[in-house]
Design a protein around this motif. Structure first.
Motif, PDB file in Angstrom:
ATOM      1  N   ASN A 179       0.824  -1.211   0.000  1.00  0.00           N
ATOM      2  CA  ASN A 179       0.000   0.000   0.000  1.00  0.00           C
ATOM      3  C   ASN A 179       0.861   1.265   0.000  1.00  0.00           C
ATOM      4  O   ASN A 179       0.520   2.248  -0.665  1.00  0.00           O
ATOM      5  CB  ASN A 179      -0.947   0.007   1.195  1.00  0.00           C
ATOM      6  CG  ASN A 179      -2.035  -1.042   1.073  1.00  0.00           C
ATOM      7  OD1 ASN A 179      -2.325  -1.530  -0.020  1.00  0.00           O
ATOM      8  ND2 ASN A 179      -2.625  -1.415   2.195  1.00  0.00           N
ATOM      9  N   LYS A 186       1.334   6.701  -6.921  1.00  0.00           N
ATOM     10  CA  LYS A 186       0.293   7.675  -7.255  1.00  0.00           C
ATOM     11  C   LYS A 186       0.809   9.104  -7.074  1.00  0.00           C
ATOM     12  O   LYS A 186       0.506   9.974  -7.894  1.00  0.00           O
ATOM     13  CB  LYS A 186      -0.944   7.454  -6.387  1.00  0.00           C
ATOM     14  CG  LYS A 186      -1.749   6.235  -6.762  1.00  0.00           C
ATOM     15  CD  LYS A 186      -2.906   6.037  -5.806  1.00  0.00           C
ATOM     16  CE  LYS A 186      -3.622   4.722  -6.075  1.00  0.00           C
ATOM     17  NZ  LYS A 186      -4.660   4.459  -5.065  1.00  0.00           N
ATOM     18  N   ASP A 192       0.831   4.175  -2.865  1.00  0.00           N
ATOM     19  CA  ASP A 192       0.671   5.590  -2.538  1.00  0.00           C
ATOM     20  C   ASP A 192       1.800   6.418  -3.135  1.00  0.00           C
ATOM     21  O   ASP A 192       1.564   7.499  -3.691  1.00  0.00           O
ATOM     22  CB  ASP A 192       0.609   5.799  -1.025  1.00  0.00           C
ATOM     23  CG  ASP A 192      -0.651   5.233  -0.396  1.00  0.00           C
ATOM     24  OD1 ASP A 192      -1.616   4.954  -1.142  1.00  0.00           O
ATOM     25  OD2 ASP A 192      -0.670   5.070   0.840  1.00  0.00           O
ATOM     26  N   CYS A 193       3.021   5.928  -3.032  1.00  0.00           N
ATOM     27  CA  CYS A 193       4.176   6.647  -3.603  1.00  0.00           C
ATOM     28  C   CYS A 193       4.073   6.722  -5.120  1.00  0.00           C
ATOM     29  O   CYS A 193       4.379   7.757  -5.726  1.00  0.00           O
ATOM     30  CB  CYS A 193       5.481   5.972  -3.192  1.00  0.00           C
ATOM     31  SG  CYS A 193       5.888   6.207  -1.453  1.00  0.00           S
TER      32      CYS A 193
END
Length: 183
Positions: free
Chosen positions: A131, A138, A135-136
């Motif tokens: 996850n 995105k 996130d990184c």
């Protein structure tokens, strides 16, 4: 935001996940008892729920027993109630100034059950790292003015770092598995 900042953010969050993993593994009981298994126990002391380690000294007496000495002896009853209701399967022996808890020797079934729990914790850890990676990714893709080649190179670097952290957590699991299965 640059690649180095995102990489640093990834590493900080992944290090927190590894700390969480180690903390969870400390709570799993192997041959020798660990006082950290009591870290999650809350005691109703002075009208508030308080961590056991804040109101009492938790000491390992020998390989299979722990002595809990409250700083205020009037809290022995509340500590005993918290221990019994904790679903840890312990049978505290209450004395006037301390509580002794004897743990049975782990059976083969209980050791296998603990390895199964350790595997579940490992999978949760890997999911958290995945996850963080997403996130990184995105974050980086939202940046303006970045070509597809640069994004592809970023994804390759992110995959390498993710793989490094996954190998580290696998290594921690393997070490814990050996420790849990040892008689």
């Amino acid at each position: 935001m640059e690649w180095n900042e995102i990489k640093e953010e990834f590493c900080l969050e992944a290090d927190d996940v590894i700390s969480w993993l180690n903390n969870e593994y400390d709570k799993l009981r192997c041959g020798r008892v660990n006082p950290k298994i009591f870290d999650s126990i809350k005691v109703d002391a002075y009208g508030e729920l308080t961590s056991l380690n804040q109101i009492a000294n938790v000491q390992v007496s020998d390989a299979r027993s722990i002595i809990i000495k409250p700083y205020d002896r009037t809290l022995i009853k509340e500590i005993n109630t918290a221990l019994v209701s904790s679903n840890m399967g312990v049978n505290p022996q209450v004395n006037p100034d301390n509580i002794r808890i004897n743990f049975p020797a782990p059976t083969e079934d209980s050791r296998k059950q603990n390895v199964k729990k350790a595997k579940e914790i490992l999978e949760q850890c890997k999911t958290k790292i995945k996850n963080i990676r997403q996130d990184c990714k995105k974050m980086y893709e939202k940046l303006e003015g970045i070509s597809e080649d640069v994004i592809h190179g970023f994804n390759d670097e992110l995959d390498k770092i993710t793989k490094k952290y996954n190998l580290e957590v696998e290594s921690i699991f393997e070490h814990k598995q050996v420790e849990l299965l040892k008689i």
